[in-house]
Design a protein around this motif. Structure first.
Motif, PDB file in Angstrom:
ATOM      1  N   TRP A   1       0.816  -1.216   0.000  1.00 18.33           N
ATOM      2  CA  TRP A   1       0.000   0.000   0.000  1.00 18.33           C
ATOM      3  C   TRP A   1       0.850   1.268   0.000  1.00 18.33           C
ATOM      4  O   TRP A   1       0.384   2.336  -0.354  1.00 18.33           O
ATOM      5  N   HIS A   2       2.108   1.163   0.411  1.00 17.83           N
ATOM      6  CA  HIS A   2       2.950   2.335   0.647  1.00 17.83           C
ATOM      7  C   HIS A   2       3.576   2.921  -0.619  1.00 17.83           C
ATOM      8  O   HIS A   2       4.243   3.952  -0.525  1.00 17.83           O
ATOM      9  N   TYR A   3       3.397   2.313  -1.758  1.00 23.93           N
ATOM     10  CA  TYR A   3       4.066   2.812  -2.957  1.00 23.93           C
ATOM     11  C   TYR A   3       3.307   2.401  -4.215  1.00 23.93           C
ATOM     12  O   TYR A   3       2.473   1.497  -4.200  1.00 23.93           O
ATOM     13  N   VAL A   4       3.611   3.084  -5.317  1.00 25.93           N
ATOM     14  CA  VAL A   4       3.175   2.662  -6.633  1.00 25.93           C
ATOM     15  C   VAL A   4       4.331   2.984  -7.582  1.00 25.93           C
ATOM     16  O   VAL A   4       4.590   4.150  -7.881  1.00 25.93           O
TER      17      VAL A   4
ATOM     18  N   LEU B   1      10.068   9.203  -4.094  1.00 27.78           N
ATOM     19  CA  LEU B   1      10.532   7.853  -4.378  1.00 27.78           C
ATOM     20  C   LEU B   1       9.460   6.791  -4.148  1.00 27.78           C
ATOM     21  O   LEU B   1       9.645   5.637  -4.514  1.00 27.78           O
ATOM     22  N   HIS B   2       8.319   7.185  -3.564  1.00 22.13           N
ATOM     23  CA  HIS B   2       7.199   6.255  -3.453  1.00 22.13           C
ATOM     24  C   HIS B   2       6.389   6.198  -4.741  1.00 22.13           C
ATOM     25  O   HIS B   2       5.462   5.404  -4.854  1.00 22.13           O
ATOM     26  N   VAL B   3       6.769   7.046  -5.683  1.00 19.05           N
ATOM     27  CA  VAL B   3       6.220   6.966  -7.032  1.00 19.05           C
ATOM     28  C   VAL B   3       7.427   6.855  -7.978  1.00 19.05           C
ATOM     29  O   VAL B   3       7.508   7.491  -9.011  1.00 19.05           O
ATOM     30  N   GLY B   4       8.371   6.034  -7.552  1.00 18.66           N
ATOM     31  CA  GLY B   4       9.616   5.845  -8.279  1.00 18.66           C
ATOM     32  C   GLY B   4       9.567   4.664  -9.229  1.00 18.66           C
ATOM     33  O   GLY B   4       8.509   4.323  -9.758  1.00 18.66           O
TER      34      GLY B   4
END
Length: 263
Positions: free
Chosen positions: A80-83, A145-148
């Motif tokens: 859930w914490h990133y894409v 970086l969570h949309v890295g």
């Protein structure tokens, strides 16, 4: 609570391991504190029914803390914490890539949790847990970086040194660049939260897709200006401190908008 956990198991497939965590303790609390400063009276009253007198900052890091749980109950929430999305040249291509992502992720869960909190049929404990996650994940959405990139796990595989210490690009943005400033979360929130009403309204405009694209574009800038095995110190802070602070502020203001709308 039991129903909430059951839903997690049913909707989430087996996930591949990812090293990405999220803003460190200070960063998430800065985002939550800024959000709290911009809540409407109505939102504050509804929040009091959900979490009592506790501040948002108290729960801001809970979704990271539960990663230490040894029962495995929360393991399926890691994704859930990133894409992670490969570099996209424009919003249309980014949005298309966002829509075809498989399984729950940062994008889908912010929307899902918002609906759960908004739904009056959601049980009180489930609403509280959904709120804890939402506070945290909106903060994650502003950490570039969570949309890295999937290939390096959002910068986790990009090794660098910061003031002589071995680290990686993701951790540098999660914690080290923020902690280098030496502010408490309340000090930092106070220093950053100085925009006019007009500026706040502009920052809060747009959609979740717009906000994630903004983070994605910033991630691309970070990648382009950070060398693998690069050694950085004051130079990196000089180059990126403004962007890091911008993202903390934007995360807080946008979290406030979401909470004001759903509460």
């Amino acid at each position: 609570m039991r129903k909430f956990l059951l839903n997690l198991v049913l909707i989430i497939p087996v996930l591949s391991f990812n090293l990405a965590y999220s803003y460190g303790v200070t960063g998430h609390r800065v985002v939550a504190e800024i959000a709290e400063n911009h809540l409407s009276g109505k939102a504050k009253r509804h929040l009091k029914k959900i979490i009592g007198d506790q501040k948002l900052a108290y729960w801001a890091n809970w979704p990271d803390f539960i990663k230490s749980d040894t029962t495995g109950v929360w393991k399926q929430t890691d994704r859930w914490h990133y894409v992670n999305i490969n570099p996209q040249p424009n919003f249309k291509m980014f949005s298309d890539s966002l829509q075809v992502q498989t399984g729950p992720n940062l994008y889908t869960q912010i929307k899902t949790l918002s609906e759960q909190i908004k739904d009056k049929k959601t049980a009180a404990k489930d609403r509280e847990i959904a709120l804890r996650f939402l506070i945290h994940l909106v903060g994650d959405s502003s950490q570039p970086l969570h949309v890295g990139r999937a290939e390096d796990l959002g910068g986790n595989k990009v090794k660098v040194k910061f003031f002589g210490e071995n680290t990686n690009l993701h951790t540098l943005w999660d914690t080290k660049l923020i902690d280098f400033q030496k502010y408490s979360y309340t000090e930092y929130a106070s220093l950053l939260d100085v925009k006019s009403k007009e500026e706040v309204k502009q920052i809060q405009s747009g959609t979740l897709e717009d906000w994630l694209y903004d983070s994605h574009q910033n991630a691309n800038k970070i990648y382009a200006n950070t060398l693998i095995d690069g050694s950085y110190s004051y130079d990196y802070n000089y180059k990126f401190a403004d962007l890091m602070e911008r993202q903390l502020l934007y995360g807080g203001l946008r979290l406030a908008k979401i909470l004001n709308e759903i509460l």
